[in-house]
Scaffold this active site. Structure first.
Site, PDB file in Angstrom:
ATOM      1  CB  CYS A 172      -7.940  32.821  87.121  1.00 19.62           C
ATOM      2  SG  CYS A 172      -9.208  31.570  87.399  1.00 19.62           S
ATOM      3  CG  HIS A 311      -6.868  34.059  80.597  1.00 14.26           C
ATOM      4  ND1 HIS A 311      -6.181  33.701  81.745  1.00 14.26           N
ATOM      5  CD2 HIS A 311      -8.187  33.856  80.871  1.00 14.26           C
ATOM      6  CE1 HIS A 311      -7.043  33.295  82.658  1.00 14.26           C
ATOM      7  NE2 HIS A 311      -8.273  33.378  82.155  1.00 14.26           N
ATOM      8  CD  GLU A 322      -6.596  36.030  75.760  1.00 17.18           C
ATOM      9  OE1 GLU A 322      -5.409  36.258  76.040  1.00 17.18           O
ATOM     10  OE2 GLU A 322      -7.166  34.947  76.049  1.00 17.18           O
ATOM     11  CE  LYS A 343      -5.637  29.489  81.706  1.00 13.36           C
ATOM     12  NZ  LYS A 343      -4.841  30.648  81.287  1.00 13.36           N
ATOM     13  CG  HIS A 348      -7.957  27.771  84.005  1.00 10.41           C
ATOM     14  ND1 HIS A 348      -7.055  28.464  84.784  1.00 10.41           N
ATOM     15  CD2 HIS A 348      -8.945  28.676  83.709  1.00 10.41           C
ATOM     16  CE1 HIS A 348      -7.460  29.706  84.946  1.00 10.41           C
ATOM     17  NE2 HIS A 348      -8.606  29.863  84.299  1.00 10.41           N
ATOM     18  CG  PHE A 407     -14.699  33.620  87.965  1.00 13.16           C
ATOM     19  CD1 PHE A 407     -14.679  33.507  86.592  1.00 13.16           C
ATOM     20  CD2 PHE A 407     -15.317  32.609  88.696  1.00 13.16           C
ATOM     21  CE1 PHE A 407     -15.264  32.429  85.941  1.00 13.16           C
ATOM     22  CE2 PHE A 407     -15.911  31.524  88.060  1.00 13.16           C
ATOM     23  CZ  PHE A 407     -15.880  31.441  86.683  1.00 13.16           C
TER      24      PHE A 407
END
Length: 427
Positions: A172, A311, A322, A343, A348, A407
């Site tokens: 990502c 994010h 976060e 998002k 996403h 990830f």
């Protein structure tokens, strides 16, 4: 040309073009207006059957005609993610005023366009051909249809851009890394112009994989309300597709041709959680470090940041992590900074998310407007910062920070600032 000028200063780099393929549309004005209005691009998936899936919604691009950007003989040999990425690249070059062959043959113009998943649909289809119908039914174009580097390759070949050309596959974080790596190439003098970003498409196997990992929001009776970053009732992210490509240009090159810029890309920071393949560090250690490095690279303090594009995936572990990371990086200033997650509206876009959010950060600085976080109705007590719930805000912005995490523990921060008056686009 070197990374520093004769005066010893680092080359400054500006965003002179933006190209978009999203569930909202494919033009900057259309997408930006939708985000500021708090409209959701999440809907029922229509392109492939979802019967038997626990999730049947996504940020699907429903009105995309590859033939408007790519010759039909070429587009039919491209995976959907390649079509998106090439289309966004041509749109970005057009937006920058560089679609008339000005860069053709130049070894000072390059391309870095990444992806998290790449041509998964092509892999799935050709695997079925092999196992059901035998080797002779596998397409001879299978390999170039699925490789992650093929957006960059097609743009380089068709545009005859002979400069640094590659792809990034940091899940990502791919789009954010592509933009940051392009910044470095221009700063050190290896290129004057870079076409950079990422592309991702929505496929049955990708949807199935994320369903099985239980990472997705399962509330699909009201798709527009499914993505709920920082809300106590959030249940996971919403998968989406699309592409964002931006044109980065060295100051001297942009000034020489009378270009206009949305913003300056001032800083790039990256760091690893070194913790877990899929889970973020609970304290957001790597995320905080990427922010701190980005600010240091930009040469600014925490008090110069007026907006953070989070994010903000709406996962149970990600949002509090976060929040803690922002508090670590910004200290007491964190409570004063508007923060939002688009998002909540876009879903996403995996590898393309960081590129889209970088473009949005540049647009926020350019327009002096902050897009909202929608569906934030019952804030999680662990997420106690100003996440701009519900409605956009208008205020002058000196700098915006865009956060992207992935990830594998990849963390990227990008800092955007005001373009100098000689380059600034009219709003």
């Amino acid at each position: 040309m070197t990374a520093t000028s004769e005066t010893g200063k680092r080359r400054r780099v500006f965003v002179t073009g933006i190209g978009l393929v999203t569930a909202f549309g494919q033009s900057v004005p259309e997408v930006w207006a939708s985000l500021l209005a708090g409209r959701s691009g999440i809907s029922e998936i229509e392109r492939f059957p979802t019967a038997g899936f626990p999730v049947r919604i996504g940020g699907e691009v429903k009105a995309f005609d590859p033939d408007a950007f790519i010759a039909k003989k070429d587009s039919r040999l491209m995976d959907r993610f390649i079509q998106f990425g090439v289309a966004a690249s041509w749109s970005a070059l057009e937006d920058a005023g560089l679609n008339g062959g000005q860069l053709r043959g130049s070894d000072r113009a390059g391309v870095i366009v990444g992806s998290g998943v790449g041509g998964m649909n092509t892999v799935e289809e050709q695997a079925l051909q092999l196992h059901q119908n035998g080797l002779r039914n596998v397409s001879p174009f299978y390999i170039p249809m699925m490789l992650i580097n093929m957006v960059a390759a097609h743009v380089s070949i068709a545009g005859e851009l002979r400069g640094p050309t590659s792809a990034v596959a940091t899940a990502c974080a791919a789009g954010a890394n592509a933009i940051g790596d392009s910044l470095r190439l221009i700063q050190r003098g290896d290129a004057d112009v870079m076409v950079c970003g990422a592309s991702e498409a929505l496929y049955p196997l990708s949807l199935a994989g994320f369903c099985r990992s239980r990472a997705l929001a399962t509330e699909f009776s009201a798709p527009a309300r499914a993505s709920r970053p920082f809300d106590a009732r959030r249940g996971g992210f919403v998968l989406a597709e699309g592409a964002t490509v931006i044109v980065l240009e060295a100051e001297d090159h942009a000034l020489a041709r009378g270009a206009r810029a949305y913003a300056e890309l001032c800083g790039y920071g990256q760091a690893s959680d070194a913790f877990n393949i899929t889970m973020p560090h609970p304290e957001g250690t790597g995320a905080a470090l990427s922010m701190t490095k980005a600010l240091a690279d930009a040469g600014i303090g925490v008090d110069a940041v007026d907006y953070i594009n989070a994010h903000g995936t709406a996962t149970r572990l990600g949002d509090p992590s976060e929040t803690r990371a922002i508090k670590t990086a910004f200290g007491s200033a964190a409570a004063q900074i508007p923060i939002s997650s688009i998002k909540s509206m876009t879903g996403h876009l995996l590898g393309a998310s960081g590129a889209l959010e970088a473009a949005v950060s540049a647009l926020a600085v350019w327009s002096g407007q902050i897009p909202p976080t929608i569906n934030l109705e019952e804030p999680d007590p662990e997420c106690d910062l100003d996440y701009v719930p519900g409605c956009a805000r208008k205020r002058p912005l000196r700098h915006a920070l865009s956060n992207t995490f992935a990830f594998g523990g990849h963390n990227v921060g990008l800092v955007f600032g005001q373009a100098q008056p000689a380059l600034r686009r009219a709003t």
